[in-house]
Design an enzyme around this catalytic site. Structure first.
Site, PDB file in Angstrom:
ATOM      1  N   ASP A  91     -76.689 -80.828 -40.159  1.00  0.00           N
ATOM      2  CA  ASP A  91     -77.847 -80.020 -40.523  1.00  0.00           C
ATOM      3  C   ASP A  91     -78.465 -79.499 -39.220  1.00  0.00           C
ATOM      4  O   ASP A  91     -78.034 -78.473 -38.700  1.00  0.00           O
ATOM      5  CB  ASP A  91     -78.777 -80.933 -41.341  1.00  0.00           C
ATOM      6  CG  ASP A  91     -79.962 -80.213 -41.949  1.00  0.00           C
ATOM      7  OD1 ASP A  91     -79.794 -79.086 -42.402  1.00  0.00           O
ATOM      8  OD2 ASP A  91     -81.065 -80.792 -41.965  1.00  0.00           O
TER       9      ASP A  91
ATOM     10  N   THR B 214     -78.242 -85.762 -35.305  1.00  0.00           N
ATOM     11  CA  THR B 214     -77.516 -87.013 -35.555  1.00  0.00           C
ATOM     12  C   THR B 214     -76.180 -87.024 -34.815  1.00  0.00           C
ATOM     13  O   THR B 214     -75.858 -87.984 -34.109  1.00  0.00           O
ATOM     14  CB  THR B 214     -77.273 -87.207 -37.071  1.00  0.00           C
ATOM     15  OG1 THR B 214     -78.531 -87.172 -37.744  1.00  0.00           O
ATOM     16  CG2 THR B 214     -76.574 -88.527 -37.349  1.00  0.00           C
TER      17      THR B 214
ATOM     18  N   LYS C 200     -74.523 -76.701 -42.106  1.00  0.00           N
ATOM     19  CA  LYS C 200     -75.536 -75.689 -42.427  1.00  0.00           C
ATOM     20  C   LYS C 200     -75.923 -74.981 -41.128  1.00  0.00           C
ATOM     21  O   LYS C 200     -76.878 -75.389 -40.457  1.00  0.00           O
ATOM     22  CB  LYS C 200     -76.802 -76.361 -42.973  1.00  0.00           C
ATOM     23  CG  LYS C 200     -76.705 -77.009 -44.322  1.00  0.00           C
ATOM     24  CD  LYS C 200     -78.114 -77.524 -44.691  1.00  0.00           C
ATOM     25  CE  LYS C 200     -78.089 -78.502 -45.816  1.00  0.00           C
ATOM     26  NZ  LYS C 200     -79.413 -79.127 -46.044  1.00  0.00           N
TER      27      LYS C 200
HETATM   28  P1  IMP Z   1     -79.024 -83.677 -38.788  1.00  0.00           P
HETATM   29  O1  IMP Z   1     -79.260 -84.765 -37.786  1.00  0.00           O
HETATM   30  O2  IMP Z   1     -80.247 -82.838 -39.021  1.00  0.00           O
HETATM   31  O3  IMP Z   1     -77.803 -82.848 -38.497  1.00  0.00           O
HETATM   32  O4  IMP Z   1     -78.865 -84.391 -40.165  1.00  0.00           O
HETATM   33  C1  IMP Z   1     -77.735 -84.940 -40.602  1.00  0.00           C
HETATM   34  C2  IMP Z   1     -78.040 -85.894 -41.734  1.00  0.00           C
HETATM   35  O5  IMP Z   1     -79.109 -85.442 -42.602  1.00  0.00           O
HETATM   36  C3  IMP Z   1     -76.836 -85.962 -42.618  1.00  0.00           C
HETATM   37  O6  IMP Z   1     -75.926 -86.928 -42.162  1.00  0.00           O
HETATM   38  C4  IMP Z   1     -77.438 -86.313 -43.951  1.00  0.00           C
HETATM   39  O7  IMP Z   1     -77.598 -87.705 -44.053  1.00  0.00           O
HETATM   40  C5  IMP Z   1     -78.783 -85.652 -43.954  1.00  0.00           C
HETATM   41  N1  IMP Z   1     -78.764 -84.350 -44.665  1.00  0.00           N
HETATM   42  C6  IMP Z   1     -78.962 -83.132 -44.138  1.00  0.00           C
HETATM   43  N2  IMP Z   1     -78.896 -82.160 -45.068  1.00  0.00           N
HETATM   44  C7  IMP Z   1     -78.589 -82.792 -46.230  1.00  0.00           C
HETATM   45  C8  IMP Z   1     -78.373 -82.315 -47.580  1.00  0.00           C
HETATM   46  O8  IMP Z   1     -78.421 -81.116 -47.906  1.00  0.00           O
HETATM   47  N3  IMP Z   1     -78.107 -83.278 -48.501  1.00  0.00           N
HETATM   48  C9  IMP Z   1     -78.035 -84.610 -48.201  1.00  0.00           C
HETATM   49  N4  IMP Z   1     -78.230 -85.080 -46.962  1.00  0.00           N
HETATM   50  C10 IMP Z   1     -78.506 -84.187 -45.977  1.00  0.00           C
END
Ligand code: IMP
Ligand code: MG
Length: 186
Positions: free
Chosen positions: A111, A115, A139
């Site tokens: 996203d 992470t 995304k």
């Molecule tokens: P990031 O650190 O913002 O890239 O977030 C990654 C984590 O957010 C993913 O491993 C998911 O656990 C959670 N996440 C982000 N978008 C979604 C979604 O649309 N549905 C479910 N979990 C999401």
């Protein structure tokens, strides 16, 4: 019987990616990974809990190269929104050392990228022979931190997706397809 954990008791979110599309893409990702690591001793797949557990299970069973499976867990999305957006917390580390190993991080979705960036820094500091990433969904509209996505399943728009391991407040994880959860279903 309590019905809170049952997917069947909830209305079904509309399909974004069907079971057939997922199955076909997972098979081709496994073929890409097989080819990329051909001839290597062993690949270490590290699944990021909880969201990647179904994707990892399907992907690993499609691989023909030698591999072992590990898991790592980081703080949930909800935790982070209340703190600093880019602070990720390690909840559970892998069980074995990964120095000199070929490591493939397996994520459900990228996203903002925080992470995966955190996990690449953490694991990269342990001297693996190589470190690459495999993520089922991405995304791009939400990117805050750019991370190399070496193996990618699907690029999706900025919508909340559930199913195939992904949740909304711990619900919908065992939905067999990837659904788009509209705001009125949250
Ligand atoms: P990031 O650190 O913002 O890239 O977030 C990654 C984590 O957010 C993913 O491993 C998911 O656990 C959670 N996440 C982000 N978008 C979604 C979604 O649309 N549905 C479910 N979990 C999401
Ligand atoms: Mg995840």
């Amino acid at each position: 019987m309590p019905e809170s954990a049952s997917v069947r008791s909830m209305p079904a979110p509309p399909t974004l990616i069907s079971e057939d599309e997922i199955r076909a893409r997972v098979a081709s990702l496994a073929a890409e990974i097989d080819a990329a690591y051909a001839g290597k001793d062993q690949l270490v797949l590290i699944g990021v809990l909880k969201g990647s557990f179904i994707f990892l299970a399907d992907l690993a069973r499609r691989l023909t190269i030698p591999h072992r499976v590990e898991f790592i867990a980081v703080s949930s999305y909800g935790d982070r929104e209340s703190e600093h957006a880019d602070s990720v917390r390690l909840l559970m580390d892998v069980r074995h050392a990964i120095d000199s190993e070929h490591v493939l991080l397996v994520e459900d979705i990228v996203d903002t990228g925080h992470t995966l960036a955190y996990l690449k820094r953490l694991l990269g500091a342990r001297s693996p022979a190589s470190l690459r990433t495999c993520t089922l969904l991405h995304k791009p509209d939400r990117t805050e931190q750019v991370v190399d996505l070496d193996f990618l399943g699907f690029t999706i728009p900025d919508v909340w997706v559930v199913g195939y391991g992904l949740d909304y407040a711990e619900r919908y994880r065992t939905l067999p397809y990837i659904g788009e959860l509209p705001p009125e279903m949250r």
